[in-house]
Design a protein around this motif. Structure first.
Motif, PDB file in Angstrom:
ATOM      1  N   SER A  72      24.084  13.671 -24.665  1.00 18.37           N
ATOM      2  CA  SER A  72      23.643  12.639 -23.730  1.00 18.37           C
ATOM      3  C   SER A  72      23.824  13.082 -22.290  1.00 18.37           C
ATOM      4  O   SER A  72      23.030  12.731 -21.411  1.00 18.37           O
ATOM      5  CB  SER A  72      24.390  11.322 -23.987  1.00 18.37           C
ATOM      6  N   GLY A  73      24.879  13.873 -22.026  1.00 13.70           N
ATOM      7  CA  GLY A  73      25.108  14.326 -20.661  1.00 13.70           C
ATOM      8  C   GLY A  73      24.030  15.269 -20.166  1.00 13.70           C
ATOM      9  O   GLY A  73      23.846  15.425 -18.961  1.00 13.70           O
ATOM     10  N   GLU A  74      23.333  15.948 -21.089  1.00 13.24           N
ATOM     11  CA  GLU A  74      22.242  16.842 -20.719  1.00 13.24           C
ATOM     12  C   GLU A  74      20.888  16.141 -20.827  1.00 13.24           C
ATOM     13  O   GLU A  74      19.837  16.778 -20.697  1.00 13.24           O
ATOM     14  CB  GLU A  74      22.246  18.071 -21.657  1.00 13.24           C
ATOM     15  N   ASN A  75      20.941  14.822 -21.103  1.00 12.47           N
ATOM     16  CA  ASN A  75      19.708  14.042 -21.300  1.00 12.47           C
ATOM     17  C   ASN A  75      18.885  14.581 -22.475  1.00 12.47           C
ATOM     18  O   ASN A  75      17.651  14.553 -22.454  1.00 12.47           O
ATOM     19  CB  ASN A  75      18.867  14.032 -20.011  1.00 12.47           C
ATOM     20  N   TRP A  76      19.588  15.094 -23.501  1.00 10.00           N
ATOM     21  CA  TRP A  76      18.900  15.620 -24.683  1.00 10.00           C
ATOM     22  C   TRP A  76      19.350  14.915 -25.952  1.00 10.00           C
ATOM     23  O   TRP A  76      19.071  15.385 -27.053  1.00 10.00           O
ATOM     24  CB  TRP A  76      19.153  17.135 -24.807  1.00 10.00           C
ATOM     25  N   ASP A  77      20.014  13.815 -25.837  1.00 11.91           N
ATOM     26  CA  ASP A  77      20.439  13.077 -27.018  1.00 11.91           C
ATOM     27  C   ASP A  77      19.215  12.598 -27.796  1.00 11.91           C
ATOM     28  O   ASP A  77      18.309  11.977 -27.219  1.00 11.91           O
ATOM     29  CB  ASP A  77      21.308  11.893 -26.594  1.00 11.91           C
TER      30      ASP A  77
END
Length: 457
Positions: A380-385
């Protein structure tokens, strides 16, 4: 004449063998530098006697022929035929004596030990002796599923601890029944243990690799599994294929792991799964060789309890959450060497088939010198969740994907070599994720945590 002489010599040389084989007492002639054989003489001692006896007889025969030829020559009295025959015999006997003496001198010049014939009885170099209450000794040199010995009360080790760790004795065939562990205390050591009947035995050799133990360590030495472990140096997709106990298997039986590290400075890396075929439903811990300590058998890494979640990441990297005891069903095992060339990148795509133009995120494959994995416990922190749909492995690496953060939920291991439920194309692209990781009918739909592992070719 020559034929009859040959028969007589063979009779003289090998007649003693009949008595040796028939276990009867014969009066053997005394021979220099050799013990007179008896019914208890070992074969090496008899061979020494026979060789010395042969040399003695050969010398006597050659000398006798020389004397007889000299007599013929002196009494030939002008008989040319007898004189020539005598000369041939003299030359032949002298040549025979020269060959015998010359052979002895050549061997003695090269190495005096070659002509001393100090042949002692040779014994085995590896294995054990099972000794019964009557003192009878039964030699066993390796693992055996079918034996038949009784009243065993002592075990003598031939192998040193550098090659053999312990043996596990069973009172039934195929490693079933009551199990008794006997630890090797050194070559020549004798362990008094009234085990009684022995119908199978398992040898735990000292080899670098991974030892999966059905019990937690207890007593001394702690680095040898109390019960028979499963040894491996390669990945195991299904532990239910390995029998253990009376009708059971190693599946869901492992409580601890011990690792004997390679002497070349390398190490083993493990990924554990609670389902077959490198999948998990609850947790997907990654284990680096933990708690490595020096022992008499080498450097040993150990995870004493698979229930534990260590607090120090340097000791047991990413074993969080712990897989738990009696839950292991499959595992990835890779061996890393100091000279392994590991590099590359794993590229994740938000579309299937690694299509050009899709959004991507790159993970570098860590080199050998980095003894950790490159991981994100939450994407989620990389916006890839929940966005990964395919990925390409450009280099020597493996990928662990989990459906939930912190490597929980459904978990799966991938390599560029492909698997039973996913495809890898010629560009090393995992074209589509299996449904246990990325199921459109389930939420969350796709991976929420990822780990990239360095792997040797």
């Amino acid at each position: 004449m020559k034929k009859n002489l040959f028969i007589v010599l063979c009779f003289i040389l090998f007649l003693p063998l009949a008595g040796f084989a028939a276990d009867t007492e014969i009066e053997y002639p005394r021979v220099p530098s050799a013990t007179v054989p008896t019914v208890t003489t070992t074969f090496p001692e008899y061979a020494k006697y026979l060789v010395n006896f042969s040399l003695m007889v050969s010398g006597i025969v050659a000398l006798g022929v020389l004397v007889w030829a000299g007599f013929l020559y002196l009494t030939s009295a002008g008989n040319l035929s007898q004189m020539e025959d005598a000369k041939r015999k003299i030359i032949g006997s002298l040549l025979g004596l020269a060959i015998i003496i010359g052979s002895y001198m050549i061997l003695y010049t090269i190495n005096p030990q070659l002509v001393r014939w100090n042949l002692g009885p040779t014994g085995p170099e590896q294995g054990i002796y099972l000794i019964d209450s009557a003192g009878r000794r039964y030699f066993v040199n390796d693992t055996s599923e079918k034996l038949s010995y009784s009243n065993i009360n002592k075990i003598e080790f031939v192998s040193p601890t550098s090659s053999l760790l312990a043996v596990y004795l069973y009172d039934d065939e195929d490693f079933k029944g009551t199990e008794t562990r006997i630890v090797d205390e050194g070559s020549g050591s004798v362990v008094n243990r009234a085990v009684g009947k022995v119908e199978s035995v398992y040898f735990l050799w000292n080899r670098p690799g991974v030892y999966l133990c059905p019990t937690t360590p207890s007593g001394s030495p702690w680095y040898i599994c109390p019960t028979r472990p499963l040894y491996t140096v390669s990945s195991i997709p299904d532990l239910s294929q390995y029998p253990y106990g009376s009708g059971g298997t190693y599946d869901n039986e492992i409580e601890s792991i011990q690792i004997i590290e390679p002497a070349d400075g390398g190490y083993y890396r493990l990924v554990l799964f609670d389902q077959p075929n490198y999948t998990s439903k609850g947790a997907c811990p990654f284990l680096l060789v933990p708690n490595s300590v020096s022992t008499p058998i080498g450097t040993v890494g150990h995870i004493d309890d698979l229930e534990l979640t260590p607090t120090d990441p340097d000791e047991n990297f990413n074993n969080n959450p712990a897989i738990g005891q009696n839950k292991l069903s499959s595992l990835i095992v890779t061996r890393h060497r100091p000279d392994d060339q590991i590099s590359g990148t794993v590229t994740f795509f938000d579309k299937e088939n690694c299509l050009p133009g899709a959004d991507t995120i790159d993970f570098p494959i860590p080199p050998y010198t980095v003894r950790t994995a490159r991981s994100l416990t939450s994407l989620s922190g990389e916006n890839w969740d929940d966005r990964i749909r395919s990925f390409r492995i450009s280099g020597t690496g493996g990928v662990v994907l989990a459906s939930d953060p912190n490597f929980t939920g459904r978990c799966r291991y991938f390599t560029y070599k492909g698997g039973s439920d996913y495809e890898v194309d010629s560009s090393r692209c995992v074209t589509r994720l299996p449904t246990e990781i990325c199921d459109p009918n389930d939420a969350p739909t796709c991976p929420s945590s990822v780990m990239v592992l360095p792997l040797p070719e």
